[in-house]
Structure formats: structure tokens, C-alpha cells
Design an enzyme around this catalytic site. Structure first.
Site, PDB file in Angstrom:
ATOM      1  N   GLY A 269     -18.385  -5.991  -6.346  1.00 46.85           N
ATOM      2  CA  GLY A 269     -17.755  -6.109  -5.025  1.00 46.85           C
ATOM      3  C   GLY A 269     -17.902  -4.820  -4.231  1.00 46.85           C
TER       4      GLY A 269
ATOM      5  N   LYS B 224     -13.329  -4.003   4.733  1.00 40.38           N
ATOM      6  CA  LYS B 224     -14.118  -2.766   4.705  1.00 40.38           C
ATOM      7  C   LYS B 224     -15.548  -2.969   5.221  1.00 40.38           C
ATOM      8  CE  LYS B 224     -11.524  -0.608   0.978  1.00 40.38           C
ATOM      9  NZ  LYS B 224     -11.522   0.083  -0.313  1.00 40.38           N
TER      10      LYS B 224
ATOM     11  N   ASN C 270     -13.798   2.791   4.824  1.00 40.15           N
ATOM     12  CA  ASN C 270     -12.344   2.709   4.653  1.00 40.15           C
ATOM     13  C   ASN C 270     -11.627   3.684   5.583  1.00 40.15           C
ATOM     14  OD1 ASN C 270     -13.001   5.115   3.366  1.00 40.15           O
ATOM     15  ND2 ASN C 270     -11.328   4.925   1.908  1.00 40.15           N
TER      16      ASN C 270
ATOM     17  N   SER D 123       0.807  -1.227   0.000  1.00 40.14           N
ATOM     18  CA  SER D 123       0.000   0.000   0.000  1.00 40.14           C
ATOM     19  C   SER D 123       0.840   1.277   0.000  1.00 40.14           C
ATOM     20  CB  SER D 123      -0.919   0.016   1.227  1.00 40.14           C
ATOM     21  OG  SER D 123      -1.580   1.260   1.263  1.00 40.14           O
TER      22      SER D 123
HETATM   23  P1  NDP Z   1     -14.097  -7.610  -4.441  1.00 38.52           P
HETATM   24  O1  NDP Z   1     -13.323  -8.854  -4.178  1.00 38.52           O
HETATM   25  O2  NDP Z   1     -15.097  -7.142  -3.430  1.00 38.52           O
HETATM   26  O3  NDP Z   1     -14.874  -7.748  -5.880  1.00 38.52           O
HETATM   27  C1  NDP Z   1     -14.221  -8.214  -6.982  1.00 38.52           C
HETATM   28  C2  NDP Z   1     -15.173  -8.166  -8.210  1.00 38.52           C
HETATM   29  O4  NDP Z   1     -14.376  -8.469  -9.340  1.00 38.52           O
HETATM   30  C3  NDP Z   1     -16.315  -9.166  -8.195  1.00 38.52           C
HETATM   31  O5  NDP Z   1     -17.446  -8.566  -8.754  1.00 38.52           O
HETATM   32  C4  NDP Z   1     -15.799 -10.316  -9.092  1.00 38.52           C
HETATM   33  O6  NDP Z   1     -16.830 -11.012  -9.763  1.00 38.52           O
HETATM   34  C5  NDP Z   1     -15.016  -9.514 -10.104  1.00 38.52           C
HETATM   35  N1  NDP Z   1     -13.944 -10.246 -10.775  1.00 38.52           N
HETATM   36  C6  NDP Z   1     -12.786 -10.705 -10.237  1.00 38.52           C
HETATM   37  N2  NDP Z   1     -12.018 -11.277 -11.199  1.00 38.52           N
HETATM   38  C7  NDP Z   1     -12.710 -11.148 -12.377  1.00 38.52           C
HETATM   39  C8  NDP Z   1     -12.449 -11.546 -13.729  1.00 38.52           C
HETATM   40  N3  NDP Z   1     -11.318 -12.183 -14.053  1.00 38.52           N
HETATM   41  N4  NDP Z   1     -13.375 -11.256 -14.655  1.00 38.52           N
HETATM   42  C9  NDP Z   1     -14.525 -10.601 -14.342  1.00 38.52           C
HETATM   43  N5  NDP Z   1     -14.831 -10.213 -13.077  1.00 38.52           N
HETATM   44  C10 NDP Z   1     -13.933 -10.494 -12.113  1.00 38.52           C
HETATM   45  O7  NDP Z   1     -13.004  -6.488  -4.719  1.00 38.52           O
HETATM   46  P2  NDP Z   1     -13.042  -4.941  -4.322  1.00 38.52           P
HETATM   47  O8  NDP Z   1     -14.281  -4.326  -4.860  1.00 38.52           O
HETATM   48  O9  NDP Z   1     -12.738  -4.776  -2.885  1.00 38.52           O
HETATM   49  O10 NDP Z   1     -11.751  -4.397  -5.108  1.00 38.52           O
HETATM   50  C11 NDP Z   1     -11.726  -4.393  -6.527  1.00 38.52           C
HETATM   51  C12 NDP Z   1     -10.514  -3.631  -7.019  1.00 38.52           C
HETATM   52  O11 NDP Z   1     -10.605  -2.260  -6.653  1.00 38.52           O
HETATM   53  C13 NDP Z   1      -9.168  -4.109  -6.483  1.00 38.52           C
HETATM   54  O12 NDP Z   1      -8.313  -4.247  -7.599  1.00 38.52           O
HETATM   55  C14 NDP Z   1      -8.712  -2.975  -5.575  1.00 38.52           C
HETATM   56  O13 NDP Z   1      -7.296  -2.890  -5.527  1.00 38.52           O
HETATM   57  C15 NDP Z   1      -9.324  -1.784  -6.281  1.00 38.52           C
HETATM   58  N6  NDP Z   1      -9.528  -0.578  -5.441  1.00 38.52           N
HETATM   59  C16 NDP Z   1      -8.976   0.624  -5.842  1.00 38.52           C
HETATM   60  C17 NDP Z   1      -9.181   1.781  -5.092  1.00 38.52           C
HETATM   61  C18 NDP Z   1      -8.540   3.058  -5.531  1.00 38.52           C
HETATM   62  O14 NDP Z   1      -8.494   4.012  -4.722  1.00 38.52           O
HETATM   63  N7  NDP Z   1      -8.070   3.179  -6.750  1.00 38.52           N
HETATM   64  C19 NDP Z   1     -10.003   1.793  -3.870  1.00 38.52           C
HETATM   65  C20 NDP Z   1     -10.552   0.503  -3.546  1.00 38.52           C
HETATM   66  C21 NDP Z   1     -10.312  -0.628  -4.302  1.00 38.52           C
HETATM   67  P3  NDP Z   1     -17.569 -12.301  -9.083  1.00 38.52           P
HETATM   68  O15 NDP Z   1     -18.628 -11.756  -8.166  1.00 38.52           O
HETATM   69  O16 NDP Z   1     -18.144 -13.016 -10.249  1.00 38.52           O
HETATM   70  O17 NDP Z   1     -16.524 -13.092  -8.357  1.00 38.52           O
END
Ligand code: NDP
Length: 265
Positions: free
Chosen positions: A122, A63, A84, A14
Site C-alpha cells: 500500500g 495521501k 502527507n 490521530s
Molecule cells: P493501504 O490500505 O494502502 O495498504 C494496506 C496493505 O495491507 C495492502 O498491501 C493489503 O494487501 C495489506 N493487508 C491488509 N490486511 C491484510 C491482512 N490481513 N493480511 C495481509 N495483508 C493485509 O494502507 P497504508 O499503507 O496506507 O497503511 C498501512 C498501515 O500503516 C496502517 O495501519 C497505518 O495506520 C500505518 N501507518 C503508520 C505510520 C506511522 O507513522 N507509524 C504512517 C503511515 C501509515 P492487499 O493488497 O492484498 O489488500
């Protein structure tokens, strides 16, 4: 000295400690921001108190469970039910979500999109969905599988899986999935993205630090795009100011945090 920390698992990658600590230095505030790996989210409150913290940030995967450590939620966190940021105020732990307003600031450079499609369902998708709803832009949610769409449907969001979706025109396509984070996957079938991008104006990916396959595809279609660095920056700026009773000059916080981000790129 006032102490703050980031809780999550993993936390080693981070950039938040560097962003907050450079702010303490540049704004001449006697504070220090630690990095704390937390295996079980239920232990958050006891770790927070044991370390004598004044505030904290929470990242993946805690979170949602972090809400149970708070005495009160404020702002959009009440809708999202995921936080967060925690601020200690008169002995109480107050929970905020700064990802949502951070996202809205990050897309300010895009000229007022009128329709939005969110890929993924997510925690980050939830923050962004409520952020957009707060500016009266009702997003459509598209996820590869059904389970995580349930809570969106309960809250009246228009939701689809890849199988049930017929693409129409959206001004902005937002990738909140982790596809492209550590792999070369696209977040949705390529043919579908080609149709979406041929009608879109903007693309936004929450992943930062590299150009993901999703953003490469947007670039092929000559669409204006942004990665998640500016969202990371703004969620941090808003959190830092909340830690200090919203009394600070945000332009100065932003300047320092941006410097910290540039140091690492
Ligand atoms: P979650 O684990 O809560 O959700 C992940 C989501 O991604 C799910 O909907 C999942 O689908 C989908 N997914 C994962 N792999 C694939 C794939 N190969 N193809 C299609 N869909 C996929 O994650 P978060 O929401 O917590 O985090 C998501 C991203 O956001 C991370 O990369 C994190 O680093 C980033 N982030 C960035 C921030 C920033 O400030 N820039 C702030 C917060 C997060 P399914 O339900 O089908 O499994």
C-alpha cells in the site's frame, strides 16, 4: 495566529493534533493545529484555502489524491507520488512526504541492515520502499495479492505474492500491512514468518500503540523489534520543521512531540 490541520478519514484517533499543539506551546509559536475530517480528497485544496491554512498533514485515505492539490512536489514525494505534508509557500502549495525520512530515522537504532523485506504493497509500503532505495538498500516487496504490486513492478522493485515467494535471508522484515491494527492477524502465513524470523536481525511494524501479532512473533524469535511510534514521531518532527521553513531546532520539536505521545500512552 498561523493555522494548520490534519486531513483524513477517520481523524478522530490521530495523535498529530496533540503533537503539533504541544510544540506550539513549548516553542512559544503562535499557532494552532486542527483536525479536519475529509470525505472526498478532491476537496482538499478548497478546504485548505477556506480555512486559511499555512500548512497541513494528510492521512489515510487521501495521501495519493492529495498530490493533485499541490502546485509542486519536493524531495522523495516526486518518486512516491503520495504526500502527507503540504506547506504554503509564496501562495503555492508544496507537497512533501515525511513518512519516508521518518521511517529512516526510526530504524537508525538498528545497526545498518543490508537487506530488507517489506510486507504489504500500500501507500506506506511505497514510502518505505523509496526511503530504503534512497540509502541504496533495494527492498523486496511481498504482498498477499497481486494488484497493488503492479506499480512497484513498473518501478523495478523485486515483487512477490505469498504464493510465488521462496524465502531467503533478510536482515530486516518490515510490516506495512494493516494486519494486527484492529485484529489478531499475522501479515503473512505463520510458517513463512517463522522461516523469515529465524534468519532475520530486526523487525519493524508501522502499527503503533500495541504489540501486534507480527511483533509478538518477532519477540518469540528473540529479534530486536520496534513498533511505528518512532516513525510517527519523526514524520511529525520533520513536518513541523517544514511548516516553519526548516528554521527550528529539531531536538526541541522532538522533545515536545515525544512528551505529547507519552501523554497518550
Ligand atoms: P493501504 O490500505 O494502502 O495498504 C494496506 C496493505 O495491507 C495492502 O498491501 C493489503 O494487501 C495489506 N493487508 C491488509 N490486511 C491484510 C491482512 N490481513 N493480511 C495481509 N495483508 C493485509 O494502507 P497504508 O499503507 O496506507 O497503511 C498501512 C498501515 O500503516 C496502517 O495501519 C497505518 O495506520 C500505518 N501507518 C503508520 C505510520 C506511522 O507513522 N507509524 C504512517 C503511515 C501509515 P492487499 O493488497 O492484498 O489488500
Amino acid at each position: 495566529m498561523k493555522l494548520y490541520a490534519l486531513f483524513g478519514n477517520p481523524v478522530s484517533h490521530s495523535l498529530s493534533p496533540r503533537m503539533h499543539n504541544l510544540c506550539f506551546k513549548n516553542l512559544e509559536i503562535d499557532g494552532c493545529y486542527l483536525r479536519e475530517k475529509l470525505l472526498d480528497g478532491k476537496d482538499l485544496k478548497s478546504r485548505f484555502e477556506k480555512l486559511g491554512l499555512n500548512g497541513a498533514n494528510i492521512t489515510v485515505p487521501h495521501k495519493e489524491i492529495a498530490v493533485s492539490s499541490c502546485d509542486e512536489l519536493r524531495g522523495i514525494a516526486l518518486d512516491i507520488k503520495a504526500i502527507n505534508t503540504i506547506v504554503k509557500e509564496d501562495g503555492k502549495l508544496i507537497g512533501y512526504n515525511t513518512d519516508a525520512p521518518g521511517f529512516l530515522r526510526a530504524i537508525k537504532s538498528f545497526d545498518s541492515p543490508q537487506s530488507a523485506l517489506i510486507l504489504g504493497a500500500g501507500g506506506t509500503a511505497k514510502a518505505i520502499a523509496y526511503a530504503l532505495r534512497s540509502i541504496n538498500l533495494e527492498p523486496v516487496i511481498l504482498n498477499r495479492s497481486k494488484d497493488r504490486l503492479e506499480s512497484f513492478m513498473q518501478n523495478d522493485f523485486n515483487c512477490f505474492t505469498h504464493d510465488s515467494f521462496t524465502p531467503t535471508n533478510y536482515d530486516i522484515i518490515i510490516n506495512t500491512t494493516s494486519a494486527g491494527l484492529k485484529d489478531e492477524f499475522l501479515p503473512a502465513p505463520e510458517k513463512l514468518l517463522d522461516i523469515l524470523f529465524s534468519n532475520a536481525k530486526y523487525a519493524f511494524d508501522v502499527v503503533y500503540g500495541h504489540v501486534t501479532p507480527f511483533l509478538k512473533k518477532a519477540n518469540e524469535h528473540k529479534i530486536a523489534f520496534k513498533d511505528g511510534e518512532s516513525m510517527l514521531l519523526h514524520q511529525g518532527v520533520i513536518a513541523f520543521n517544514l511548516f516553519h521553513g526548516k528554521r527550528l531546532n529539531e531536538a526541541k520539536i522532538e522533545e515536545s512531540m515525544l512528551k505529547a505521545l507519552k501523554l497518550s500512552s
